[in-house]
Write a protein that holds these residues in place. Structure first.
Motif: not given
Length: 255
Positions: A108, A132, A152, A202, A206, A209, A234
């Motif tokens: 992330s 992600a 998510d 990913r 997700d 993303s 995610h």
């Protein structure tokens, strides 16, 4: 803490601190070998969310998990760091520590830090894994990011929710400033400057993303490829890290 003390702490897996340019990270190392996986967490998280992933990766090399400044056990910096300053801090640590065969693994917001390390300090890592990646160009606002994250988390496991809530408490009162630093960063400007191989990973479900954004990231990278984890969202590295770890290990074996 002296460098000698730091090194001894690393050898027995005791978390230790590294300070550079007025900011401090907390580091936990485990495992050994000629490959080093450096785990960089996302916003509101900390190194402890990678506990299960560390267990999977440890038989295959050294694992270094980081608390970024103001997260986990790391003290809050005087000023919230930009993604670029966070990258410079971690690059300084890795040059000091000099572990072998570094693979940077960001999750992330951590992908933004990893991206800047690879772009600004090309000698540090052999490869990078962007799990992600944020921030999608089409959702560069706090409201849209939080809305996607809420969707998510609505289908995530209780394990993810509990770990995320625990770590968010450690993120301190400046989470809003940290979100601003994340959203102000433009990772798309850095992708094209990265020479090392990159894996974009990913979860299939997700919302933060989306696949279209991840395909854009791969297209901007000089040497990137995309992989997906079926049935995950995610927080794929936290919920059940084994499928993500398989992709990470396959990628690192090819470096």
């Amino acid at each position: 803490m002296t460098p000698e003390h730091d090194a001894r702490a690393a050898e027995d897996a005791t978390p230790y601190r590294f300070t550079h340019a007025g900011a401090t990270v907390v580091v936990e190392e485990t495992g050994s070998g000629d490959r080093t996986f450096v785990l960089v967490h996302g916003i509101g998280m900390g190194r402890r969310v990678f506990g299960d992933l560390t267990d999977v990766l440890r038989p295959h090399g050294r694992v270094i998990a980081i608390d970024q400044p103001g997260y986990g056990a790391a003290p809050e910096p005087v000023r919230t760091l930009t993604m670029e300053r966070s990258a410079d801090l971690l690059a300084a640590f890795l040059r000091y520590r000099r572990p072998p065969g570094i693979v940077l693994v960001g999750h992330s917001m951590g992908t933004q830090v990893v991206t800047e390390i690879a772009a600004r300090h090309p000698d540090v890592a052999a490869g990078i894994v962007l799990v992600a990646p944020t921030v999608d160009i089409e959702a560069r606002s706090a409201a849209r990011q939080l809305g996607r994250l809420a969707r998510d988390l609505a289908v995530e496991s209780p394990v993810v929710l509990v770990k995320g809530a625990q770590e968010s408490l450690h993120a301190g009162p400046n989470l809003r400033r940290k979100m601003h630093a994340m959203l102000a960063h433009r990772p798309e400007d850095a992708y094209g400057r990265i020479d090392v191989p990159a894996l974009v990973l990913r979860g299939e479900n997700d919302y933060v993303s989306p696949r279209g954004w991840c395909e854009t990231v791969v297209a901007l990278l000089r040497n990137g490829r995309l992989a997906e984890v079926a049935g995950h969202g995610h927080e794929t590295m936290i919920r059940d890290p084994r499928p993500a770890a398989e992709h990470i290990l396959e990628f690192s074996d090819g470096l």
